[in-house]
Design an enzyme around this catalytic site. Sequence first.
Site, PDB file in Angstrom:
ATOM      1  N   LYS A  72      -6.542  11.510  -3.464  1.00 46.75           N
ATOM      2  CA  LYS A  72      -5.761  10.956  -3.636  1.00 46.75           C
ATOM      3  C   LYS A  72      -6.716   9.481  -4.990  1.00 46.75           C
ATOM      4  O   LYS A  72      -6.498   8.559  -5.656  1.00 46.75           O
ATOM      5  CB  LYS A  72      -4.593  10.565  -4.030  1.00 46.75           C
ATOM      6  CG  LYS A  72      -3.554  11.889  -4.167  1.00 46.75           C
ATOM      7  CD  LYS A  72      -2.017  11.799  -3.809  1.00 46.75           C
ATOM      8  CE  LYS A  72      -1.263  12.839  -3.089  1.00 46.75           C
ATOM      9  NZ  LYS A  72       0.064  11.950  -2.862  1.00 46.75           N
ATOM     10  N   ASP A 118      -8.660  -1.729   1.813  1.00 52.46           N
ATOM     11  CA  ASP A 118      -7.241  -1.769   3.162  1.00 52.46           C
ATOM     12  C   ASP A 118      -6.017  -2.162   2.267  1.00 52.46           C
ATOM     13  O   ASP A 118      -5.909  -3.046   1.222  1.00 52.46           O
ATOM     14  CB  ASP A 118      -7.482  -2.261   4.106  1.00 52.46           C
ATOM     15  CG  ASP A 118      -6.730  -2.661   5.658  1.00 52.46           C
ATOM     16  OD1 ASP A 118      -6.590  -1.336   5.727  1.00 52.46           O
ATOM     17  OD2 ASP A 118      -6.568  -3.555   6.300  1.00 52.46           O
ATOM     18  N   PHE A 163       3.623   8.014  -1.530  1.00 49.80           N
ATOM     19  CA  PHE A 163       3.415   8.089   0.473  1.00 49.80           C
ATOM     20  C   PHE A 163       4.128   6.718   0.848  1.00 49.80           C
ATOM     21  O   PHE A 163       3.834   6.504   0.117  1.00 49.80           O
ATOM     22  CB  PHE A 163       1.732   8.993   0.410  1.00 49.80           C
ATOM     23  CG  PHE A 163       1.226   8.220   0.266  1.00 49.80           C
ATOM     24  CD1 PHE A 163       0.599   6.914   0.612  1.00 49.80           C
ATOM     25  CD2 PHE A 163       0.267   8.265  -1.448  1.00 49.80           C
ATOM     26  CE1 PHE A 163      -0.019   6.360   0.534  1.00 49.80           C
ATOM     27  CE2 PHE A 163      -0.795   7.180  -2.019  1.00 49.80           C
ATOM     28  CZ  PHE A 163      -0.992   6.221  -1.054  1.00 49.80           C
ATOM     29  N   GLY A 164       3.837   7.438   1.908  1.00 53.71           N
ATOM     30  CA  GLY A 164       3.987   5.511   2.491  1.00 53.71           C
ATOM     31  C   GLY A 164       4.903   4.742   2.565  1.00 53.71           C
ATOM     32  O   GLY A 164       6.666   5.540   2.913  1.00 53.71           O
ATOM     33  N   TYR A 165       5.811   3.723   2.224  1.00 55.13           N
ATOM     34  CA  TYR A 165       6.639   3.086   1.341  1.00 55.13           C
ATOM     35  C   TYR A 165       7.433   3.079   0.744  1.00 55.13           C
ATOM     36  O   TYR A 165       8.523   2.611   0.421  1.00 55.13           O
ATOM     37  CB  TYR A 165       6.595   1.786   2.466  1.00 55.13           C
ATOM     38  CG  TYR A 165       6.236   1.248   3.485  1.00 55.13           C
ATOM     39  CD1 TYR A 165       7.526   1.257   4.496  1.00 55.13           C
ATOM     40  CD2 TYR A 165       4.737   1.287   3.883  1.00 55.13           C
ATOM     41  CE1 TYR A 165       7.314   1.352   6.265  1.00 55.13           C
ATOM     42  CE2 TYR A 165       4.538   0.825   4.978  1.00 55.13           C
ATOM     43  CZ  TYR A 165       5.489   1.436   6.290  1.00 55.13           C
ATOM     44  OH  TYR A 165       5.402   0.962   8.011  1.00 55.13           O
ATOM     45  N   ARG A 182      -2.606  -0.926  -6.049  1.00 56.89           N
ATOM     46  CA  ARG A 182      -4.651  -0.405  -5.896  1.00 56.89           C
ATOM     47  C   ARG A 182      -4.884  -0.532  -7.505  1.00 56.89           C
ATOM     48  O   ARG A 182      -6.379  -0.399  -7.252  1.00 56.89           O
ATOM     49  CB  ARG A 182      -4.697   1.097  -5.040  1.00 56.89           C
ATOM     50  CG  ARG A 182      -5.898   1.080  -5.243  1.00 56.89           C
ATOM     51  CD  ARG A 182      -5.790   2.676  -3.974  1.00 56.89           C
ATOM     52  NE  ARG A 182      -5.286   2.315  -3.396  1.00 56.89           N
ATOM     53  CZ  ARG A 182      -4.119   3.011  -2.193  1.00 56.89           C
ATOM     54  NH1 ARG A 182      -3.620   3.712  -3.137  1.00 56.89           N
ATOM     55  NH2 ARG A 182      -3.621   2.659  -0.757  1.00 56.89           N
TER      56      ARG A 182
END
Length: 201
Positions: free
Chosen positions: A13, A74, A157-159, A186
């Site tokens: 992704k 990151d 995804f994630g939070y 990002r």
Amino acid sequence: MAVRVLVASRNAKKLKELRRILDEAGVAGIDLVGLADVPPYEEAPETGATFEENAIAKARDGAVATGLPCVADDSGIEVDALNGMPGVLSARWSGRHGDDAANNALLLGQLGDVPDERRGAAFVSTCALVLPDGTTTVVRGEWRGTIAREPAGDGGFGYDPLFLPEGGTGSAAELTPAEKDAVSHRGRALTQLIPALAALA
């Protein structure tokens, strides 16, 4: 001939996202490759205290090992009521790396008694581009919003299911990939990298 640029990630992704951003900016002549496309090399653990330190370390490892310009990012979420945590610990906040459900449940538990007006947060992405000669470019993108009281949406995804972007009507997990690229942390960071990448081409 296209310049090969390594993206220090196995996340397809992330590669797609950077390709879309380069295409939209009209940058040609760059062939993006991921970690799956180069011989394996020793990757240092992410032990930096900041997103910047981790991104630079990942990009430097990639550039040194492959001789290619290397992009690494990151990213994570900084929650105001938790003094900026989980931050660099976002992916392993619950103690198990990449367990999104456990990370989200822990974050909701920690914010249980925090009122709506104090649930501010920001997704942060730091991207580093390191050239084989050691030249380093670092950029940072932020995406402000608040933490919801329960998850919504099944994209991202994630939070993402807990993150309500400023000015939006739902969670980050309810956005299409294109909508998310246009506003995400990002996307904002990668857009700032475009001039340095265009210079390589």
